[in-house]
Scaffold this motif. Structure first.
Motif, PDB file in Angstrom:
ATOM      1  N   ALA A 121       0.826  -1.207   0.000  1.00  0.00           N
ATOM      2  CA  ALA A 121       0.000   0.000   0.000  1.00  0.00           C
ATOM      3  C   ALA A 121       0.860   1.257   0.000  1.00  0.00           C
ATOM      4  CB  ALA A 121      -0.933  -0.010   1.209  1.00  0.00           C
ATOM      5  N   TYR A 122       1.934   1.242   0.814  1.00  0.00           N
ATOM      6  CA  TYR A 122       2.805   2.420   0.871  1.00  0.00           C
ATOM      7  C   TYR A 122       3.479   2.658  -0.481  1.00  0.00           C
ATOM      8  CZ  TYR A 122       6.420   5.701   2.261  1.00  0.00           C
ATOM      9  OH  TYR A 122       7.225   6.806   2.332  1.00  0.00           O
TER      10      TYR A 122
ATOM     11  N   ALA B 157       2.378   1.734  -3.444  1.00  0.00           N
ATOM     12  CA  ALA B 157       1.362   2.202  -4.384  1.00  0.00           C
ATOM     13  C   ALA B 157       1.083   3.690  -4.189  1.00  0.00           C
ATOM     14  CB  ALA B 157       0.079   1.393  -4.214  1.00  0.00           C
ATOM     15  N   LEU B 158       1.104   4.120  -2.919  1.00  0.00           N
ATOM     16  CA  LEU B 158       0.816   5.509  -2.615  1.00  0.00           C
ATOM     17  C   LEU B 158       1.991   6.415  -2.985  1.00  0.00           C
ATOM     18  CD1 LEU B 158      -1.551   7.075  -1.528  1.00  0.00           C
ATOM     19  CD2 LEU B 158      -0.709   6.697   0.800  1.00  0.00           C
ATOM     20  N   ILE B 159       3.203   5.926  -2.809  1.00  0.00           N
ATOM     21  CA  ILE B 159       4.391   6.693  -3.215  1.00  0.00           C
ATOM     22  C   ILE B 159       4.374   6.923  -4.727  1.00  0.00           C
ATOM     23  CG2 ILE B 159       6.870   6.382  -3.655  1.00  0.00           C
ATOM     24  CD1 ILE B 159       6.528   7.547  -1.005  1.00  0.00           C
ATOM     25  N   MET B 160       3.933   5.912  -5.477  1.00  0.00           N
ATOM     26  CA  MET B 160       3.956   5.984  -6.934  1.00  0.00           C
ATOM     27  C   MET B 160       2.878   6.911  -7.491  1.00  0.00           C
ATOM     28  SD  MET B 160       4.758   1.950  -7.732  1.00  0.00           S
ATOM     29  CE  MET B 160       4.793   2.142  -9.515  1.00  0.00           C
ATOM     30  N   GLU B 161       1.779   7.044  -6.764  1.00  0.00           N
ATOM     31  CA  GLU B 161       0.712   7.944  -7.223  1.00  0.00           C
ATOM     32  C   GLU B 161      -0.064   8.460  -6.023  1.00  0.00           C
ATOM     33  OE1 GLU B 161      -3.260   7.835 -10.081  1.00  0.00           O
ATOM     34  OE2 GLU B 161      -1.567   6.484 -10.519  1.00  0.00           O
ATOM     35  N   ASN B 162      -0.056   9.760  -5.811  1.00  0.00           N
ATOM     36  CA  ASN B 162      -0.746  10.346  -4.669  1.00  0.00           C
ATOM     37  C   ASN B 162      -1.164  11.786  -4.988  1.00  0.00           C
ATOM     38  OD1 ASN B 162       1.487  12.306  -3.507  1.00  0.00           O
ATOM     39  ND2 ASN B 162       2.547  10.370  -4.003  1.00  0.00           N
ATOM     40  N   PRO B 163      -2.198  12.289  -4.275  1.00  0.00           N
ATOM     41  CA  PRO B 163      -3.009  11.560  -3.297  1.00  0.00           C
ATOM     42  C   PRO B 163      -3.905  10.537  -3.985  1.00  0.00           C
ATOM     43  CG  PRO B 163      -3.921  13.733  -3.670  1.00  0.00           C
ATOM     44  CD  PRO B 163      -2.630  13.685  -4.443  1.00  0.00           C
ATOM     45  N   SER B 164      -4.347   9.544  -3.215  1.00  0.00           N
ATOM     46  CA  SER B 164      -5.175   8.479  -3.777  1.00  0.00           C
ATOM     47  C   SER B 164      -6.252   8.084  -2.798  1.00  0.00           C
ATOM     48  CB  SER B 164      -4.333   7.239  -4.104  1.00  0.00           C
ATOM     49  OG  SER B 164      -3.420   7.486  -5.142  1.00  0.00           O
TER      50      SER B 164
ATOM     51  N   ALA C 166      -8.737   5.155  -1.088  1.00  0.00           N
ATOM     52  CA  ALA C 166      -8.501   3.781  -0.642  1.00  0.00           C
ATOM     53  C   ALA C 166      -8.783   2.803  -1.777  1.00  0.00           C
ATOM     54  CB  ALA C 166      -9.373   3.468   0.571  1.00  0.00           C
ATOM     55  N   TYR C 167      -9.816   3.079  -2.565  1.00  0.00           N
ATOM     56  CA  TYR C 167     -10.166   2.204  -3.690  1.00  0.00           C
ATOM     57  C   TYR C 167      -9.016   2.136  -4.697  1.00  0.00           C
ATOM     58  CZ  TYR C 167     -12.364   0.612  -8.008  1.00  0.00           C
ATOM     59  OH  TYR C 167     -12.651  -0.080  -9.165  1.00  0.00           O
ATOM     60  N   ASP C 168      -8.459   3.304  -5.028  1.00  0.00           N
ATOM     61  CA  ASP C 168      -7.363   3.340  -6.001  1.00  0.00           C
ATOM     62  C   ASP C 168      -6.118   2.623  -5.466  1.00  0.00           C
ATOM     63  OD1 ASP C 168      -8.817   4.715  -7.879  1.00  0.00           O
ATOM     64  OD2 ASP C 168      -8.219   6.689  -7.123  1.00  0.00           O
ATOM     65  N   ILE C 169      -5.843   2.796  -4.178  1.00  0.00           N
ATOM     66  CA  ILE C 169      -4.675   2.135  -3.569  1.00  0.00           C
ATOM     67  C   ILE C 169      -4.861   0.622  -3.609  1.00  0.00           C
ATOM     68  CG2 ILE C 169      -3.351   1.836  -1.446  1.00  0.00           C
ATOM     69  CD1 ILE C 169      -4.208   4.738  -0.720  1.00  0.00           C
ATOM     70  N   ALA C 170      -6.065   0.172  -3.256  1.00  0.00           N
ATOM     71  CA  ALA C 170      -6.344  -1.270  -3.267  1.00  0.00           C
ATOM     72  C   ALA C 170      -6.195  -1.837  -4.670  1.00  0.00           C
ATOM     73  CB  ALA C 170      -7.744  -1.525  -2.733  1.00  0.00           C
ATOM     74  N   LYS C 171      -6.660  -1.093  -5.661  1.00  0.00           N
ATOM     75  CA  LYS C 171      -6.600  -1.564  -7.045  1.00  0.00           C
ATOM     76  C   LYS C 171      -5.151  -1.666  -7.522  1.00  0.00           C
ATOM     77  CE  LYS C 171      -8.504  -0.536 -11.625  1.00  0.00           C
ATOM     78  NZ  LYS C 171      -9.358   0.416 -12.401  1.00  0.00           N
ATOM     79  N   ARG C 172      -4.334  -0.658  -7.233  1.00  0.00           N
ATOM     80  CA  ARG C 172      -2.951  -0.662  -7.719  1.00  0.00           C
ATOM     81  C   ARG C 172      -2.073  -1.652  -6.962  1.00  0.00           C
ATOM     82  NH1 ARG C 172      -3.553   4.890  -7.466  1.00  0.00           N
ATOM     83  NH2 ARG C 172      -2.092   4.988  -5.716  1.00  0.00           N
ATOM     84  N   SER C 173      -2.391  -1.911  -5.698  1.00  0.00           N
ATOM     85  CA  SER C 173      -1.543  -2.776  -4.883  1.00  0.00           C
ATOM     86  C   SER C 173      -2.030  -4.214  -4.824  1.00  0.00           C
ATOM     87  CB  SER C 173      -1.460  -2.227  -3.458  1.00  0.00           C
ATOM     88  OG  SER C 173      -2.760  -2.201  -2.864  1.00  0.00           O
TER      89      SER C 173
ATOM     90  N   LYS D 168      -8.909  10.988   0.785  1.00  0.00           N
ATOM     91  CA  LYS D 168      -7.700  10.606   0.063  1.00  0.00           C
ATOM     92  C   LYS D 168      -6.519  10.529   1.022  1.00  0.00           C
ATOM     93  CE  LYS D 168      -9.012  12.287  -4.520  1.00  0.00           C
ATOM     94  NZ  LYS D 168      -8.619  13.108  -5.700  1.00  0.00           N
ATOM     95  N   TYR D 169      -5.498   9.803   0.569  1.00  0.00           N
ATOM     96  CA  TYR D 169      -4.333   9.547   1.423  1.00  0.00           C
ATOM     97  C   TYR D 169      -3.054  10.007   0.743  1.00  0.00           C
ATOM     98  CZ  TYR D 169      -7.563   6.535   3.968  1.00  0.00           C
ATOM     99  OH  TYR D 169      -8.636   6.054   4.677  1.00  0.00           O
ATOM    100  N   LEU D 170      -2.112  10.432   1.569  1.00  0.00           N
ATOM    101  CA  LEU D 170      -0.778  10.834   1.113  1.00  0.00           C
ATOM    102  C   LEU D 170       0.274  10.080   1.933  1.00  0.00           C
ATOM    103  CD1 LEU D 170      -1.264  14.681   0.822  1.00  0.00           C
ATOM    104  CD2 LEU D 170      -0.426  13.214  -1.021  1.00  0.00           C
ATOM    105  N   PRO D 171       1.389   9.730   1.310  1.00  0.00           N
ATOM    106  CA  PRO D 171       2.474   9.103   2.067  1.00  0.00           C
ATOM    107  C   PRO D 171       3.373  10.171   2.666  1.00  0.00           C
ATOM    108  CG  PRO D 171       3.082   9.172  -0.220  1.00  0.00           C
ATOM    109  CD  PRO D 171       1.701   9.813  -0.129  1.00  0.00           C
ATOM    110  N   ILE D 172       4.004   9.891   3.781  1.00  0.00           N
ATOM    111  CA  ILE D 172       5.059  10.798   4.213  1.00  0.00           C
ATOM    112  C   ILE D 172       6.215  10.603   3.227  1.00  0.00           C
ATOM    113  CG2 ILE D 172       4.368  10.668   6.622  1.00  0.00           C
ATOM    114  CD1 ILE D 172       6.959   9.039   7.107  1.00  0.00           C
ATOM    115  N   PRO D 173       7.017  11.623   2.952  1.00  0.00           N
ATOM    116  CA  PRO D 173       8.103  11.489   1.975  1.00  0.00           C
ATOM    117  C   PRO D 173       9.052  10.345   2.344  1.00  0.00           C
ATOM    118  CG  PRO D 173       7.751  13.789   2.542  1.00  0.00           C
ATOM    119  CD  PRO D 173       6.918  12.990   3.497  1.00  0.00           C
ATOM    120  N   ALA D 174       9.608   9.725   1.324  1.00  0.00           N
ATOM    121  CA  ALA D 174      10.499   8.585   1.542  1.00  0.00           C
ATOM    122  C   ALA D 174      11.675   8.949   2.447  1.00  0.00           C
ATOM    123  CB  ALA D 174      11.003   8.057   0.202  1.00  0.00           C
TER     124      ALA D 174
END
Length: 269
Positions: free
Chosen positions: A22-23, A25-32, A34-41, A71-77
């Motif tokens: 999930a993390y 998937a969120l790093i690769m495309e954000n904000p997203s 939950a549905y989009d994160i589930a689909k990509r991951s 929508k969700y955002l990751p903290i920076p890597a």
């Protein structure tokens, strides 16, 4: 491959497989959403909110303020890595202090057998990184490539380094002595050798036939460390002589010094 490696590294930090997916998937495309994160991951939609909730508890993701879909955002890597590094460093420091406090004062000189190549390299890196005064090393190009970074760091700490390197090399770390009898030695010994001696206190001594066939010892035994250091020093003495008197030696003992290396006879050409 890169994504799989990142996932494995995140799991090493304590992430579950789904949390890592999930993390990423969120790093690769954000904000997203939950549905989009589930689909990509490829995480089941029935589990995605639970996974995101755990990531929020870890401080790895946060929700955006929006009147639209949540929508969700990751903290920076960089922030994620820095946070975990601080925690791990603190935990390891506390662990080291606690274990040392529990340890007895018994003599801990030992011989530890290591038969996994990656573990041999890890132990060699650790011994190099712990060195404060001297390093005597004998190795081949394959291991030099893996140990170069900690060796360069040791040079930066003003550690004195002498290396017997089997074969020619452009690497300049400490004082390098290039051993010419690469093929001959490898056939005689059934593989490559690796010796790392630090501060006359600790040694890794190994024979490497292949990545799947390696065997070595790690020791703080004074006798064993001295023997390993003498082995390297002897090679260096020979290299100094060969570098100055190569023609005379080959004329006396053969192109590959075969008569010199036959310890059961003392013949010359």
């Amino acid at each position: 491959m890169v994504v799989n490696n990142i996932k494995s590294n995140l799991m090493e930090l304590g992430f579950s497989e789904n949390e890592a997916k999930a993390y990423i998937a969120l790093i690769m495309e954000n904000p997203s959403t939950a549905y989009d994160i589930a689909k990509r991951s490829a995480i089941p939609s029935s589990k995605i909110y639970e996974v995101l909730s755990r990531l929020k508890e870890r401080g790895a993701v946060f929700e955006t303020d929006s009147s639209e879909k949540r929508k969700y955002l990751p903290i920076p890597a960089d922030e994620l890595v820095a946070t975990h590094k601080t925690r791990i460093d603190s935990t390891l420091a506390d662990l080291k202090s606690g274990l040392n406090a529990l340890a007895s004062n018994a003599d801990l000189s030992f011989l530890r057998t290591i038969t996994v190549y990656a573990q041999l390299i890890d132990k060699a890196k650790q011994v190099i990184s712990d060195a404060s005064q001297t390093l005597l090393i004998s190795l081949w190009p394959q291991e030099m490539a893996l140990l170069r970074a900690p060796l360069e760091a040791a040079i930066a700490r003003n550690v004195k380094i002498a290396i017997v390197h089997f074969g020619e090399t452009d690497t300049a770390i400490g004082k390098m002595y290039c051993h010419p009898l690469v093929t001959t030695i490898q056939i005689e010994h059934g593989g490559r050798g690796l010796i790392v001696c630090a501060d006359s206190d600790e040694v890794v001594f190994a024979r490497i036939a292949s990545l799947d066939n390696a065997e070595g010892l790690h020791s703080t035994s004074r006798g064993f460390v001295t023997m390993a250091e003498d082995f390297i020093r002897h090679d260096i003495y020979v290299m100094k002589i060969v570098n100055r008197f190569s023609i005379e030696l080959k004329n006396s003992f053969g192109e590959n010094y075969e008569l010199l290396r036959n310890v059961f006879k003392d013949d010359t050409l």
